[in-house]
Design an enzyme around this catalytic site. Structure first.
Site, PDB file in Angstrom:
ATOM      1  N   THR A  32       3.320  10.878  -4.914  1.00  0.00           N
ATOM      2  CA  THR A  32       4.194  11.046  -6.081  1.00  0.00           C
ATOM      3  C   THR A  32       3.640  12.129  -7.008  1.00  0.00           C
ATOM      4  O   THR A  32       2.462  12.490  -6.926  1.00  0.00           O
ATOM      5  CB  THR A  32       4.284   9.730  -6.890  1.00  0.00           C
ATOM      6  OG1 THR A  32       2.981   9.452  -7.420  1.00  0.00           O
ATOM      7  CG2 THR A  32       4.762   8.574  -6.042  1.00  0.00           C
TER       8      THR A  32
ATOM      9  N   GLU B  45       5.220  11.742   0.253  1.00  0.00           N
ATOM     10  CA  GLU B  45       4.016  12.572   0.471  1.00  0.00           C
ATOM     11  C   GLU B  45       3.152  12.660  -0.793  1.00  0.00           C
ATOM     12  O   GLU B  45       2.528  13.693  -1.058  1.00  0.00           O
ATOM     13  CB  GLU B  45       4.391  13.984   0.943  1.00  0.00           C
ATOM     14  CG  GLU B  45       4.292  14.244   2.433  1.00  0.00           C
ATOM     15  CD  GLU B  45       3.081  13.654   3.116  1.00  0.00           C
ATOM     16  OE1 GLU B  45       3.213  12.513   3.604  1.00  0.00           O
ATOM     17  OE2 GLU B  45       2.022  14.293   3.196  1.00  0.00           O
TER      18      GLU B  45
ATOM     19  N   GLY C  80      29.553  21.482 -15.145  1.00  0.00           N
ATOM     20  CA  GLY C  80      30.339  20.636 -16.038  1.00  0.00           C
ATOM     21  C   GLY C  80      30.815  19.385 -15.311  1.00  0.00           C
ATOM     22  O   GLY C  80      30.104  18.833 -14.476  1.00  0.00           O
ATOM     23  N   GLY C  81      32.053  18.969 -15.599  1.00  0.00           N
ATOM     24  CA  GLY C  81      32.602  17.745 -14.996  1.00  0.00           C
ATOM     25  C   GLY C  81      32.645  17.824 -13.480  1.00  0.00           C
ATOM     26  O   GLY C  81      32.436  16.825 -12.789  1.00  0.00           O
TER      27      GLY C  81
ATOM     28  N   ALA D 141       0.852  -1.205   0.000  1.00  0.00           N
ATOM     29  CA  ALA D 141       0.000   0.000   0.000  1.00  0.00           C
ATOM     30  C   ALA D 141       0.878   1.242   0.000  1.00  0.00           C
ATOM     31  O   ALA D 141       1.346   1.684   1.049  1.00  0.00           O
ATOM     32  CB  ALA D 141      -0.923  -0.007   1.215  1.00  0.00           C
TER      33      ALA D 141
ATOM     34  N   ARG E 119       1.798  18.699   2.389  1.00  0.00           N
ATOM     35  CA  ARG E 119       2.335  18.831   1.034  1.00  0.00           C
ATOM     36  C   ARG E 119       3.029  20.172   0.860  1.00  0.00           C
ATOM     37  O   ARG E 119       3.978  20.295   0.087  1.00  0.00           O
ATOM     38  CB  ARG E 119       1.223  18.638   0.018  1.00  0.00           C
ATOM     39  CG  ARG E 119       0.827  17.183  -0.071  1.00  0.00           C
ATOM     40  CD  ARG E 119      -0.313  16.935  -1.018  1.00  0.00           C
ATOM     41  NE  ARG E 119      -0.587  15.502  -1.076  1.00  0.00           N
ATOM     42  CZ  ARG E 119      -1.729  14.981  -1.479  1.00  0.00           C
ATOM     43  NH1 ARG E 119      -2.723  15.776  -1.865  1.00  0.00           N
ATOM     44  NH2 ARG E 119      -1.899  13.679  -1.516  1.00  0.00           N
TER      45      ARG E 119
HETATM   46  C1  LIG Z   1      13.054   7.786   1.409  1.00  0.00           C
HETATM   47  C2  LIG Z   1      11.587   7.580   1.630  1.00  0.00           C
HETATM   48  C3  LIG Z   1      10.969   8.052   2.790  1.00  0.00           C
HETATM   49  C4  LIG Z   1       9.619   7.826   2.996  1.00  0.00           C
HETATM   50  N1  LIG Z   1       9.044   8.217   4.190  1.00  0.00           N
HETATM   51  C5  LIG Z   1       7.788   7.809   4.486  1.00  0.00           C
HETATM   52  C6  LIG Z   1       7.240   8.038   5.785  1.00  0.00           C
HETATM   53  O1  LIG Z   1       7.875   8.626   6.659  1.00  0.00           O
HETATM   54  N2  LIG Z   1       6.005   7.556   6.056  1.00  0.00           N
HETATM   55  C7  LIG Z   1       5.259   6.890   5.118  1.00  0.00           C
HETATM   56  O2  LIG Z   1       4.148   6.483   5.435  1.00  0.00           O
HETATM   57  N3  LIG Z   1       5.743   6.679   3.862  1.00  0.00           N
HETATM   58  C8  LIG Z   1       6.988   7.120   3.538  1.00  0.00           C
HETATM   59  N4  LIG Z   1       7.505   6.876   2.288  1.00  0.00           N
HETATM   60  C9  LIG Z   1       6.685   6.197   1.294  1.00  0.00           C
HETATM   61  C10 LIG Z   1       6.251   7.059   0.144  1.00  0.00           C
HETATM   62  O3  LIG Z   1       5.264   7.964   0.536  1.00  0.00           O
HETATM   63  C11 LIG Z   1       5.826   6.119  -0.982  1.00  0.00           C
HETATM   64  O4  LIG Z   1       7.004   5.534  -1.491  1.00  0.00           O
HETATM   65  C12 LIG Z   1       5.061   6.808  -2.074  1.00  0.00           C
HETATM   66  O5  LIG Z   1       3.800   7.203  -1.598  1.00  0.00           O
HETATM   67  C13 LIG Z   1       4.873   5.914  -3.298  1.00  0.00           C
HETATM   68  O6  LIG Z   1       4.414   4.649  -2.950  1.00  0.00           O
HETATM   69  P1  LIG Z   1       5.179   3.344  -3.508  1.00  0.00           P
HETATM   70  O7  LIG Z   1       6.611   3.507  -3.205  1.00  0.00           O
HETATM   71  O8  LIG Z   1       4.480   2.154  -3.000  1.00  0.00           O
HETATM   72  O9  LIG Z   1       5.014   3.452  -5.067  1.00  0.00           O
HETATM   73  P2  LIG Z   1       3.736   2.997  -5.965  1.00  0.00           P
HETATM   74  O10 LIG Z   1       2.486   3.532  -5.348  1.00  0.00           O
HETATM   75  O11 LIG Z   1       3.829   1.551  -6.215  1.00  0.00           O
HETATM   76  O12 LIG Z   1       4.048   3.805  -7.267  1.00  0.00           O
HETATM   77  C14 LIG Z   1       5.028   3.401  -8.232  1.00  0.00           C
HETATM   78  C15 LIG Z   1       4.898   4.323  -9.457  1.00  0.00           C
HETATM   79  O13 LIG Z   1       3.588   4.176 -10.021  1.00  0.00           O
HETATM   80  C16 LIG Z   1       2.911   5.419 -10.074  1.00  0.00           C
HETATM   81  N5  LIG Z   1       1.499   5.191  -9.745  1.00  0.00           N
HETATM   82  C17 LIG Z   1       0.996   4.733  -8.576  1.00  0.00           C
HETATM   83  N6  LIG Z   1      -0.344   4.671  -8.646  1.00  0.00           N
HETATM   84  C18 LIG Z   1      -0.690   5.073  -9.875  1.00  0.00           C
HETATM   85  C19 LIG Z   1      -1.944   5.229 -10.552  1.00  0.00           C
HETATM   86  N7  LIG Z   1      -3.103   4.965  -9.950  1.00  0.00           N
HETATM   87  N8  LIG Z   1      -1.927   5.684 -11.828  1.00  0.00           N
HETATM   88  C20 LIG Z   1      -0.765   5.977 -12.448  1.00  0.00           C
HETATM   89  N9  LIG Z   1       0.443   5.858 -11.856  1.00  0.00           N
HETATM   90  C21 LIG Z   1       0.485   5.415 -10.585  1.00  0.00           C
HETATM   91  C22 LIG Z   1       3.600   6.270  -9.021  1.00  0.00           C
HETATM   92  O14 LIG Z   1       3.480   7.655  -9.312  1.00  0.00           O
HETATM   93  C23 LIG Z   1       5.044   5.797  -9.144  1.00  0.00           C
HETATM   94  O15 LIG Z   1       5.664   6.457 -10.205  1.00  0.00           O
HETATM   95  C24 LIG Z   1       8.852   7.150   2.037  1.00  0.00           C
HETATM   96  C25 LIG Z   1       9.456   6.710   0.841  1.00  0.00           C
HETATM   97  C26 LIG Z   1      10.799   6.894   0.651  1.00  0.00           C
HETATM   98  C27 LIG Z   1      11.433   6.357  -0.614  1.00  0.00           C
END
Ligand SMILES: Cc1cc2nc3c(=O)[nH]c(=O)nc-3n(C[C@H](O)[C@H](O)[C@H](O)COP(=O)(O)OP(=O)(O)OC[C@H]3O[C@@H](n4cnc5c(N)ncnc54)[C@H](O)[C@@H]3O)c2cc1C
Length: 563
Positions: A374, A372, A348-349, A136, A250
């Site tokens: 994507t 927060e 640059g480099g 999720a 956000r």
């Molecule tokens: C360094 C880091 C810190 C984080 N900190 C926290 C935190 O403190 N607390 C917390 O709860 N979470 C945290 N997260 C989680 C973060 O919020 C999620 O990684 C993010 O919401 C995306 O979820 P996912 O990684 O499962 O990607 P997915 O939801 O699997 O998405 C993968 C790709 O598919 C795209 N996508 C997804 N759904 C759709 C759709 N319906 N239609 C089209 N495209 C879609 C997305 O834009 C993305 O490009 C963190 C993540 C990272 C990497």
């Protein structure tokens, strides 16, 4: 909407920003940051100093009644921008503490607020916000963690939490966690402390960027929490509570994009004044500045205008602003990411090595378009919401906004409001055509609409901000790097880009989706005002020249070399 403006007074905010800068100067020099980055290490002591008594950043935003200073959204934006300029990893640790406490600030009972926020203020508790799970991410509805009721004499006395969380910032170092889990009545937030039986933290992630921030998975194996740990005391409020804070959270990540983007761009600006190629500094080469520096300054400042508008509305008591928060985040983080990418090129480099920092900033800022929500989820959020407005107003929503900008143009012809209006009229035309031809059934069209909407709205807000500056109206807490005339030039540059994007890309994708046939093409191009938008590009180069002069502190009309 209430007109009460909340937040810190200007001098308290300035003092806090200064303390933050002094702290960074003293304890976070570039060499130290690079060392932690290369070791992939979270400097826990620094995070504790920033969250605890020494710097007390979360304290700034805790309400006064719980021992904090009662900062508002505008203050959050300024502090988050400054933290991101220093280091986005450390900033993320502080952000996670703020995020972790948000479900409490917005959804808890008065007793829960008193207990947790006072502890945060007095003990400098580090929080983590645990929503995401392996299955999720963007779709929190797919949540699998459960919180089963524990009852005694028919009364719910506690919950047993089971499940796992993924990518949790501060996951391995927090004192307390706000955890989203499914109760029998739906998703709900709970507070779990680090030493709870059955709770464990996994190995820290080995990340691309923000390597000074700890990110770890969590697991919950029959973790018992008392019923008083259910935030708000009512089950099933979790997603509503999460939504309620989106406008705010956000905005914080938007400010991160802004701060990191400017941090990279400012390094490139400074470097280019010293780097001599073909007999003169790079800063004097128009092809360099107008590709690698100036467009990014315009995009970042456009995003700032939008952030400030939303922060001001939140501080005036408006609630939600979910879509507006999404626009702010989308525009600022995409702009920050592009600016940092460009800064590497500008070096640059040298930009490709660790030592010059822009490479690290680029890796760091990348996360802001992912966490927060994507960028793609932002596009969907923006598009869906504004689509409703388009339908509800029978296609007039953006025409109305455009007419307001035309009126503004009559008063202030120099801020580009007429160009932003062209973009908004075109956007309304694109949306109407997409409706009539049922094109948003294609998800790609729906999401591209989100991008054009974000640009067009942002351009309108930026022009209005430039006009307000000319009228001498501005928030005293706003930074004053660009005066009214430079802001107007930046607004014109951005308005041209936004109008071209909405009309040009809109036309392209509607055609791609089969919405416009050969016979209707000419009439539709006229309807979009394409020719007027092209004519409005007149003056763009001169505006970019003048912005370069401002960025490089040169007298206007410096002859640009074309070497
Ligand atoms: C360094 C880091 C810190 C984080 N900190 C926290 C935190 O403190 N607390 C917390 O709860 N979470 C945290 N997260 C989680 C973060 O919020 C999620 O990684 C993010 O919401 C995306 O979820 P996912 O990684 O499962 O990607 P997915 O939801 O699997 O998405 C993968 C790709 O598919 C795209 N996508 C997804 N759904 C759709 C759709 N319906 N239609 C089209 N495209 C879609 C997305 O834009 C993305 O490009 C963190 C993540 C990272 C990497």
């Amino acid at each position: 909407m209430s007109s009460v403006i909340t937040g810190l007074d200007q001098s308290t905010l300035e003092l806090s920003l200064k303390s933050l800068k002094d702290f960074a100067k003293d304890r976070l020099p570039d060499e130290k940051l690079l060392e932690w980055d290369s070791r992939d290490e979270c400097p826990l002591e620094i995070v504790r100093q920033m969250c605890g008594a020494e710097l007390g950043i979360p304290l700034l935003f805790i309400p006064e009644e719980f021992g904090g200073m009662g900062g508002g959204a505008f203050d959050v934006y300024r502090v988050c921008e400054e933290m991101a300029r220093i280091d986005l990893g450390v900033a993320t640790s502080v952000l996670a503490t703020l995020l972790g406490s948000d479900p409490i600030s917005f959804g808890a009972t008065p007793e829960q607020k008193k207990y947790w926020l006072t502890r945060m203020a007095e003990d400098g508790l580090i929080f983590a916000y645990a929503a995401t799970e392996p299955e999720a991410g963007s779709d929190l509805g797919a949540l699998r963690s459960t919180a089963e009721r524990v009852t005694q004499d028919g009364r719910v006395t506690g919950y047993r939490i089971n499940g796992s969380k993924q990518w949790i910032s501060n996951g391995g170092i927090a004192d307390a966690y706000t955890v989203l889990a499914n109760t029998p009545s739906g998703p709900s937030w709970f507070v779990v402390e680090k030493d709870a039986k059955g709770f464990s933290r996994g190995k820290s992630e080995h990340k691309h960027g923000i390597r000074l921030s700890n990110t770890a998975p969590l697991s919950f194996d029959d973790v018992y929490v008392d019923a008083s740990r259910l935030i708000g005391g009512v089950e099933g409020q979790g997603l509503v509570q999460a939504q309620a804070v989106f406008g705010y959270t956000r905005l914080m990540v938007a400010a991160f994009g802004l701060g990191a983007g400017w941090a990279a761009l400012d390094r490139a600006i400074s470097y280019s004044t010293e780097r001599i190629q073909a007999g003169s500094p790079l800063s004097e080469k128009q092809g360099y500045t107008h590709k690698l520096i100036v467009p990014h300054a315009a995009r970042l400042e456009a995003a700032r205008a939008y952030i400030e508008e939303i922060a001001t509305r939140l501080d005036s008591g408006e609630e939600g602003l979910n879509t507006e928060g999404a626009i702010a985040k989308y525009m600022a983080t995409e702009a920050g990411n592009r600016a940092a990418e460009s800064a590497i090129q500008a070096f640059g480099g040298y930009g490709y090595t660790h030592e010059y920092m822009v490479e690290k900033i680029k890796r760091d800022v990348r996360i802001t378009t992912i966490y927060e929500g994507t960028s793609e989820i932002m596009e969907i959020t923006i598009s869906r919401d504004r689509w409703q407005l388009h339908i509800k107003t029978r296609g007039q929503h953006y025409h109305d906004q455009a007419r307001r900008l035309e009126a503004l143009h009559a008063r202030h012809p120099q801020v580009g409001a007429n160009i932003a209006a062209l973009g908004l009229h075109a956007l309304a035309g694109i949306m109407e055509k997409a409706r009539a031809a049922r094109l948003t059934r294609d998800q790609h069209i729906l999401m591209r609409l989100g991008e054009w909407i974000a640009y067009a709205e942002c351009a309108g807000v930026f022009c209005a901000r430039a006009a307000a500056l000319l009228d001498g109206r501005f928030n005293a807490k706003s930074p004053r790097r660009f005066d009214a005339s430079a802001t107007a030039a930046l607004a014109r540059v951005f308005a041209r880009e936004a109008a071209l994007k909405a009309a040009g890309e809109g036309l392209c994708w509607l055609t791609a989706a089969g919405g416009i046939d050969d016979a209707g093409m000419h009439a539709f191009e006229t309807n979009l005002g394409l020719s007027a938008i092209h004519r409005a590009q007149s003056g763009l180069l001169a505006d970019m020249d003048s912005i370069a002069d401002v960025l490089y502190h040169r007298a206007a009309k410096t002859a640009n070399s074309t070497k």
